[in-house]
Write an enzyme that holds these catalytic residues in place. Structure first.
Site, PDB file in Angstrom:
ATOM      1  N   ARG A 219      49.732  39.468 -33.580  1.00  0.00           N
ATOM      2  CA  ARG A 219      49.856  38.784 -34.875  1.00  0.00           C
ATOM      3  C   ARG A 219      50.566  39.691 -35.872  1.00  0.00           C
ATOM      4  O   ARG A 219      50.620  40.894 -35.677  1.00  0.00           O
ATOM      5  CB  ARG A 219      48.462  38.458 -35.444  1.00  0.00           C
ATOM      6  CG  ARG A 219      47.886  37.199 -34.825  1.00  0.00           C
ATOM      7  CD  ARG A 219      46.427  37.082 -35.103  1.00  0.00           C
ATOM      8  NE  ARG A 219      45.733  36.873 -33.843  1.00  0.00           N
ATOM      9  CZ  ARG A 219      44.432  37.024 -33.655  1.00  0.00           C
ATOM     10  NH1 ARG A 219      43.663  37.394 -34.630  1.00  0.00           N
ATOM     11  NH2 ARG A 219      43.895  36.792 -32.482  1.00  0.00           N
TER      12      ARG A 219
ATOM     13  N   HIS B 131      49.654  55.563 -40.024  1.00  0.00           N
ATOM     14  CA  HIS B 131      49.661  54.124 -40.308  1.00  0.00           C
ATOM     15  C   HIS B 131      50.984  53.548 -39.848  1.00  0.00           C
ATOM     16  O   HIS B 131      52.037  54.158 -40.072  1.00  0.00           O
ATOM     17  CB  HIS B 131      49.477  53.842 -41.806  1.00  0.00           C
ATOM     18  CG  HIS B 131      48.163  54.360 -42.295  1.00  0.00           C
ATOM     19  ND1 HIS B 131      46.980  53.745 -42.012  1.00  0.00           N
ATOM     20  CD2 HIS B 131      47.851  55.480 -42.986  1.00  0.00           C
ATOM     21  CE1 HIS B 131      45.985  54.445 -42.516  1.00  0.00           C
ATOM     22  NE2 HIS B 131      46.493  55.508 -43.113  1.00  0.00           N
TER      23      HIS B 131
ATOM     24  N   PRO C 192      39.594  49.465 -36.789  1.00  0.00           N
ATOM     25  CA  PRO C 192      39.404  48.015 -36.729  1.00  0.00           C
ATOM     26  C   PRO C 192      40.685  47.202 -36.720  1.00  0.00           C
ATOM     27  O   PRO C 192      41.617  47.484 -37.479  1.00  0.00           O
ATOM     28  CB  PRO C 192      38.564  47.708 -37.985  1.00  0.00           C
ATOM     29  CG  PRO C 192      38.740  48.896 -38.864  1.00  0.00           C
ATOM     30  CD  PRO C 192      38.953  50.060 -37.960  1.00  0.00           C
ATOM     31  N   ASN C 193      40.669  46.201 -35.859  1.00  0.00           N
ATOM     32  CA  ASN C 193      41.727  45.193 -35.726  1.00  0.00           C
ATOM     33  C   ASN C 193      42.986  45.702 -35.032  1.00  0.00           C
ATOM     34  O   ASN C 193      43.887  44.914 -34.738  1.00  0.00           O
ATOM     35  CB  ASN C 193      42.082  44.572 -37.084  1.00  0.00           C
ATOM     36  CG  ASN C 193      40.904  43.840 -37.684  1.00  0.00           C
ATOM     37  OD1 ASN C 193      40.290  43.015 -37.026  1.00  0.00           O
ATOM     38  ND2 ASN C 193      40.553  44.158 -38.920  1.00  0.00           N
TER      39      ASN C 193
ATOM     40  N   ASN D 129      44.309  56.478 -36.829  1.00  0.00           N
ATOM     41  CA  ASN D 129      44.652  55.324 -37.655  1.00  0.00           C
ATOM     42  C   ASN D 129      43.337  54.582 -37.870  1.00  0.00           C
ATOM     43  O   ASN D 129      42.879  53.858 -36.981  1.00  0.00           O
ATOM     44  CB  ASN D 129      45.686  54.428 -36.984  1.00  0.00           C
ATOM     45  CG  ASN D 129      46.105  53.268 -37.896  1.00  0.00           C
ATOM     46  OD1 ASN D 129      45.449  52.998 -38.910  1.00  0.00           O
ATOM     47  ND2 ASN D 129      47.169  52.580 -37.530  1.00  0.00           N
TER      48      ASN D 129
ATOM     49  N   ARG E 167      52.608  48.827 -50.200  1.00  0.00           N
ATOM     50  CA  ARG E 167      51.858  47.573 -50.069  1.00  0.00           C
ATOM     51  C   ARG E 167      50.887  47.406 -51.257  1.00  0.00           C
ATOM     52  O   ARG E 167      51.101  47.963 -52.311  1.00  0.00           O
ATOM     53  CB  ARG E 167      51.146  47.558 -48.706  1.00  0.00           C
ATOM     54  CG  ARG E 167      52.146  47.649 -47.522  1.00  0.00           C
ATOM     55  CD  ARG E 167      51.454  47.578 -46.183  1.00  0.00           C
ATOM     56  NE  ARG E 167      50.821  46.283 -45.987  1.00  0.00           N
ATOM     57  CZ  ARG E 167      49.950  46.026 -45.000  1.00  0.00           C
ATOM     58  NH1 ARG E 167      49.644  46.979 -44.138  1.00  0.00           N
ATOM     59  NH2 ARG E 167      49.411  44.832 -44.880  1.00  0.00           N
TER      60      ARG E 167
ATOM     61  N   ALA F 285      41.659  49.579 -41.944  1.00  0.00           N
ATOM     62  CA  ALA F 285      41.192  49.336 -43.317  1.00  0.00           C
ATOM     63  C   ALA F 285      40.094  50.314 -43.745  1.00  0.00           C
ATOM     64  O   ALA F 285      39.879  50.508 -44.948  1.00  0.00           O
ATOM     65  CB  ALA F 285      40.706  47.895 -43.443  1.00  0.00           C
TER      66      ALA F 285
ATOM     67  N   TYR G 179      53.295  44.823 -38.606  1.00  0.00           N
ATOM     68  CA  TYR G 179      52.818  45.872 -37.706  1.00  0.00           C
ATOM     69  C   TYR G 179      53.654  46.048 -36.438  1.00  0.00           C
ATOM     70  O   TYR G 179      53.307  46.872 -35.585  1.00  0.00           O
ATOM     71  CB  TYR G 179      51.354  45.590 -37.331  1.00  0.00           C
ATOM     72  CG  TYR G 179      50.439  45.596 -38.540  1.00  0.00           C
ATOM     73  CD1 TYR G 179      50.321  46.727 -39.338  1.00  0.00           C
ATOM     74  CD2 TYR G 179      49.713  44.460 -38.906  1.00  0.00           C
ATOM     75  CE1 TYR G 179      49.502  46.738 -40.453  1.00  0.00           C
ATOM     76  CE2 TYR G 179      48.886  44.465 -40.022  1.00  0.00           C
ATOM     77  CZ  TYR G 179      48.790  45.608 -40.790  1.00  0.00           C
ATOM     78  OH  TYR G 179      47.983  45.624 -41.893  1.00  0.00           O
TER      79      TYR G 179
ATOM     80  N   GLU H 264      46.770  61.758 -39.915  1.00  0.00           N
ATOM     81  CA  GLU H 264      46.535  60.349 -40.244  1.00  0.00           C
ATOM     82  C   GLU H 264      47.822  59.558 -39.992  1.00  0.00           C
ATOM     83  O   GLU H 264      48.895  59.980 -40.404  1.00  0.00           O
ATOM     84  CB  GLU H 264      46.163  60.265 -41.731  1.00  0.00           C
ATOM     85  CG  GLU H 264      46.015  58.854 -42.258  1.00  0.00           C
ATOM     86  CD  GLU H 264      45.733  58.834 -43.761  1.00  0.00           C
ATOM     87  OE1 GLU H 264      45.760  59.917 -44.408  1.00  0.00           O
ATOM     88  OE2 GLU H 264      45.523  57.734 -44.286  1.00  0.00           O
TER      89      GLU H 264
HETATM   90  O1  CA2 Z   1      49.490  50.221 -41.292  1.00  0.00           O
HETATM   91  C1  CA2 Z   1      48.479  50.529 -40.663  1.00  0.00           C
HETATM   92  O2  CA2 Z   1      48.498  51.098 -39.578  1.00  0.00           O
HETATM   93  C2  CA2 Z   1      47.098  50.137 -41.227  1.00  0.00           C
HETATM   94  O3  CA2 Z   1      46.183  51.182 -40.931  1.00  0.00           O
HETATM   95  C3  CA2 Z   1      46.702  48.866 -40.518  1.00  0.00           C
HETATM   96  C4  CA2 Z   1      45.406  48.256 -41.066  1.00  0.00           C
HETATM   97  C5  CA2 Z   1      45.473  48.112 -42.576  1.00  0.00           C
HETATM   98  O4  CA2 Z   1      44.232  47.640 -43.071  1.00  0.00           O
HETATM   99  C6  CA2 Z   1      45.816  49.422 -43.249  1.00  0.00           C
HETATM  100  O5  CA2 Z   1      45.887  49.220 -44.621  1.00  0.00           O
HETATM  101  C7  CA2 Z   1      47.133  49.963 -42.734  1.00  0.00           C
HETATM  102  C8  CA2 Z   1      45.194  46.856 -40.465  1.00  0.00           C
HETATM  103  C9  CA2 Z   1      45.163  46.831 -38.988  1.00  0.00           C
HETATM  104  C10 CA2 Z   1      45.241  45.403 -38.555  1.00  0.00           C
HETATM  105  O6  CA2 Z   1      46.040  45.368 -37.410  1.00  0.00           O
HETATM  106  C11 CA2 Z   1      46.495  44.149 -37.022  1.00  0.00           C
HETATM  107  C12 CA2 Z   1      47.475  44.159 -36.077  1.00  0.00           C
HETATM  108  C13 CA2 Z   1      48.003  43.006 -35.638  1.00  0.00           C
HETATM  109  C14 CA2 Z   1      47.541  41.796 -36.118  1.00  0.00           C
HETATM  110  C15 CA2 Z   1      46.546  41.776 -37.058  1.00  0.00           C
HETATM  111  C16 CA2 Z   1      46.008  42.971 -37.505  1.00  0.00           C
END
Ligand code: CA2
Length: 149
Positions: free
Chosen positions: A18, A100, A10-11, A74, A107, A77, A23, A98
């Site tokens: 963003r 990230h 997701p996301n 990946n 964090r 969340a 990221y 896995e």
């Molecule tokens: O660090 C990572 O790759 C995460 O898997 C990213 C997840 C986060 O919930 C994990 O704790 C760590 C969030 C992905 C959201 O990705 C975005 C990318 C750009 C803008 C907004 C969100």
């Protein structure tokens, strides 16, 4: 040729649009292209998939059985919440890494727990998009040592 599924949760479709300070500024399409290039050099075939839906990610893991020799995941969340994704990975018995982008251990405390880690060969985090390429290297070595590639 061994085949790897690169699965993003997701996301992660928002990558590069963003929160670049967390990221990075590369888009998901750029990450997927880099994976395809790197996999080619390693003699691996790669398929990339992203979904914002837990059930679709579980279906993709189930469908990987018999099709793919390794999974790079990946789970976004869902990493920190999804026993269902962990169970799916355990059930298919496909070697998984896995990934990230961010260092989840540096964090918020709720990001320190990973259900995915319990089913994966290992975890790579904190190296941004390079983490996916490191995961491909790790899977290539693992599959070669296991005689599967
Ligand atoms: O660090 C990572 O790759 C995460 O898997 C990213 C997840 C986060 O919930 C994990 O704790 C760590 C969030 C992905 C959201 O990705 C975005 C990318 C750009 C803008 C907004 C969100």
């Amino acid at each position: 040729m061994a085949s790897i599924l690169v699965l993003n949760g997701p996301n992660l479709n928002l990558l590069g649009t963003r929160q670049p300070e967390v990221y990075g500024s590369v888009t998901l399409a750029m990450v997927e292209d880099a994976c395809a290039d790197h996999a080619k050099k390693l003699g691996l075939d790669v398929t990339c998939l992203q979904s914002n839906h837990e059930g679709a990610l579980i279906d993709a893991i189930h469908d990987a059985k018999g099709r793919h020799d390794g999974i790079i995941l990946n789970a976004g969340a869902y990493t920190h919440t999804s026993i269902a994704l962990m169970d799916a990975l355990i059930s298919v018995e496909i070697p998984s890494v896995e990934v990230h982008l961010s260092n989840i251990h540096a964090r918020e405390p709720f990001r320190h727990t990973s259900y995915i880690s319990k089913a994966a060969l290992g975890q790579i985090c904190g190296f941004g998009a390079q983490g996916y390429l490191l995961a491909l290297d790790a899977l290539a070595t693992h599959l070669r040592e296991a005689g599967a590639a």
